[in-house]
Design a protein around this motif. Structure first.
Motif: not given
Length: 626
Positions: A315-317, A339-340, A362-364, A382-384
């Motif tokens: 899952l990316k979106h 997930l991005e 990988t969350a952007k 976290t959330l790098q």
């Protein structure tokens, strides 16, 4: 796959061959008449190579005087009613035929069989329901790969008369018709179908196995229908499924270890109360659950029994916006290693924490806007990968000192909340490019709150904060190009020096009387756009601003509202109309008034002195007489 079963409606009564004959006779007669008496005066078509465009020319039949070798013929938006071999006799070599937006209600059976090169056929926006009511098959579409039957008033089973013998058909559109049911044999004559669009019908029921025979089916659009549930979803080869804008209360896949190729699943604008039961072995990349009735992200089956969490490693979106979520547990993201983009805006979430650095690696983009957030905690490491964070429209009043310093990739931050103060060096260690701190009434900004952003910050928004004095040092923000300070109570501007790179400055709707001459001189080098309307500006106290607006390339979009006060007893004038002569005349008048007042005061003083002297003289005379 099957959906909820619809009741029998009786919308398509049977029609015998004898009953169909009276309907066919006038249609055939009209067809013959059109062939025998063609129009003598036809508007000319546009010819480019082997393509001919005859759109919107009020034609009643296909033109017969076209050059040979035409491959693409556009007859859309005309007045064609009947299609026969005679009317298309000169165009048997077509590859693409567009008949959209006519009044076609009869097609001679077998007409397209002889067009062995015809790949694309557009019959949308006609009256083919009349043809289907006669229960006549259109005949073989042996070469057609793309067929559009949208907006033809077709009811359930009417499509059978067009699809019965379509072995090469790959793409089919039945959008905007009146189909209520997809039967098991609906597509039995078109087994090569890869893409089917049934958008905007009134589908209530999908019979079990309706799509099972279509081994190559990869895209299915069932959006904007009346489907209430999907049970035993088993289309493992499907790559894209759109079920948005239905009335879904349940979506449940078969529980098997078979790999599913589904990558795009749109379930938005339905009535789902729980997270859908997705295939166990899935490759879903895009999942849209926005505008449902989700109260939690738990997975429930038909018996309201809690099911194990679905593995979503691809899952990316993920879009969960506009639901009723009150919480989002960290465990929900355990398998979302790819997930991005995460959108949970417009929910009722009160707190959000990420403490495990292995979560959302990988969350952007994360959007938490318009919730009820009071607590936001982001642990160390976290959330790098996070680049954009949206937090506007929440109840965050305070922020932990290092909340954002821990985000080394952050370049966009929306913080329109009810913040009371902004910590010292709040965004240090981030490459922040855009920072929006608007709509935080009474926000106290430390002098060094923006320290650390000297070489990254490009856009800064501070509108509607009730700011009267901005103590923050902005002179060091050398990359800053846009500053929005509109709708505040500023009486003076922050200091800028000649190293400023500001191109757009919004000072609209403040309390500015004069703009500091040194500051304006520093900004003039780079400034391109200036908003300065709705301020109580002094005309003669801002002659540098007047010169800037009248003799430079600076654009003032709100120039009509940019007025200034020349004299207290006069109406404000547009700042573009101010001249130095106005102010010089005002200065001369001012000097004259000053001189007159001084002379008047001197005369009064002299009179008082003379009176005093006379009084002293009388007293001396009296003493001498005694």
């Amino acid at each position: 796959m099957r959906s909820g079963r619809a009741p029998k409606t009786g919308l398509l009564p049977g029609v015998s061959n004898m009953a169909a004959f009276p309907l066919l006779f006038p249609l055939l007669a009209g067809c013959v008449a059109a062939a025998v008496h063609p129009s003598r005066h036809r508007p000319s078509c546009r010819i480019v190579g082997t393509s001919v465009a005859c759109s919107d020319l009020s034609l009643t039949s296909a033109p017969a005087n076209l050059p040979s070798g035409v491959q693409v013929l556009d007859l859309s938006h005309n007045q064609l009613q009947n299609l026969s071999r005679d009317s298309l006799a000169d165009h048997m070599g077509l590859r693409h035929l567009d008949l959209h937006g006519n009044k076609i209600h009869f097609i001679q059976p077998g007409l397209f069989e002889e067009m062995r090169d015809l790949k694309v056929l557009d019959l949308s926006g006609n009256r083919l329901n009349v043809f289907a009511q006669a229960k006549i098959h259109i005949g073989p579409l042996s070469a057609v790969k793309s067929l559009d039957l949208s907006s033809n008033g077709l009811y359930t089973a009417m499509s059978d008369f067009f699809l019965n013998d379509s072995p090469s058909l790959v793409e089919l559109s039945l959008n905007s018709n009146s189909i209520t049911k997809i039967a098991q044999n609906t597509f039995s004559g078109a087994l090569s179908l890869r893409k089917i669009s049934l958008h905007n019908n009134v589908i209530l029921e999908i019979e079990d196995g309706a799509f099972d025979s279509l081994d190559g089916l990869s895209e299915l659009d069932l959006s904007k229908n009346s489907i209430t549930c999907i049970t035993d979803f088993n289309l493992s080869r499907l790559r894209a499924l759109n079920l948005s804008r239905n009335s879904l209360e349940l979506f449940q896949s078969t529980r098997s270890a078979e790999p599913y190729h589904l990558a795009f699943l749109d379930l938005s604008e339905n009535k789902l109360p729980y997270f859908p039961l997705l295939p166990t072995n899935n490759t879903i990349q895009h999942l849209d659950l926005s505008r449902n009735r989700l109260q939690s992200v738990e997975v429930m089956d038909m018996a309201d029994t809690k099911m194990p969490e679905t593995v979503l490693t691809h899952l990316k979106h993920l879009d969960l916006s506009y639901n009723r979520l009150t919480g989002l547990p960290q465990s929900f993201f355990n398998t979302m290693m790819s997930l991005e983009v995460l959108n949970v805006s417009n929910n009722c979430i009160i707190s959000f924490s990420v403490t495990d650095k292995d979560l959302l690696p990988t969350a952007k983009i994360v959007n938490f806007s318009y919730n009820s957030l009071q607590i936001l905690f982001l642990g160390e490491g976290t959330l790098q990968a996070l680049e954009e964070l949206f937090l506007q429209g929440n109840d965050l009043s305070t922020l932990a000192h290092r909340t954002f310093q821990r985000l080394p990739s952050l370049n966009l931050l929306q913080l329109q909340n009810n913040l009371k103060s902004l910590p010292y060096r709040a965004f240090a260690n981030t490459p922040l490019n855009l920072l929006d701190l608007s709509l935080n009434p009474g926000l106290e900004i430390h002098r060094d709150s923006l320290a650390g952003l000297e070489h990254s910050l490009v856009q800064l928004f501070l509108r509607e904060n009730n700011i009267s004095i901005l103590n923050t040092d902005m002179s060091s923000l050398r990359s800053l190009k846009l500053v929005d300070l509109s709708t505040n109570h500023l009486t003076r501007l922050p200091a800028w020096n000649r190293e400023s790179s500001i191109e757009t400055l919004n000072l609209h709707n403040n309390s500015l009387v004069t703009l500091d001459r040194t500051t304006m001189a520093a900004l003039e080098r780079s400034l391109k756009t200036l908003y300065v309307g709705d301020n109580p500006l002094s005309c003669c106290g801002n002659l540098d601003l007047v010169r800037l607006l009248q003799h430079s390339a600076v654009v003032v979009p709100d120039i009509e509202a940019a007025t200034c006060i020349l004299r207290e007893d006069l109406e404000p004038v547009n700042i573009e109309k101010v001249t130095r002569e106005m102010c010089r005349g005002r200065k001369k008048a001012h000097h004259i008034i000053v001189i007159v007042v001084m002379v008047f005061l001197a005369v009064i003083a002299l009179g008082l002195l003379m009176k005093y002297c006379k009084s002293r003289k009388r007293k001396r005379i009296r003493r001498f007489s005694a």
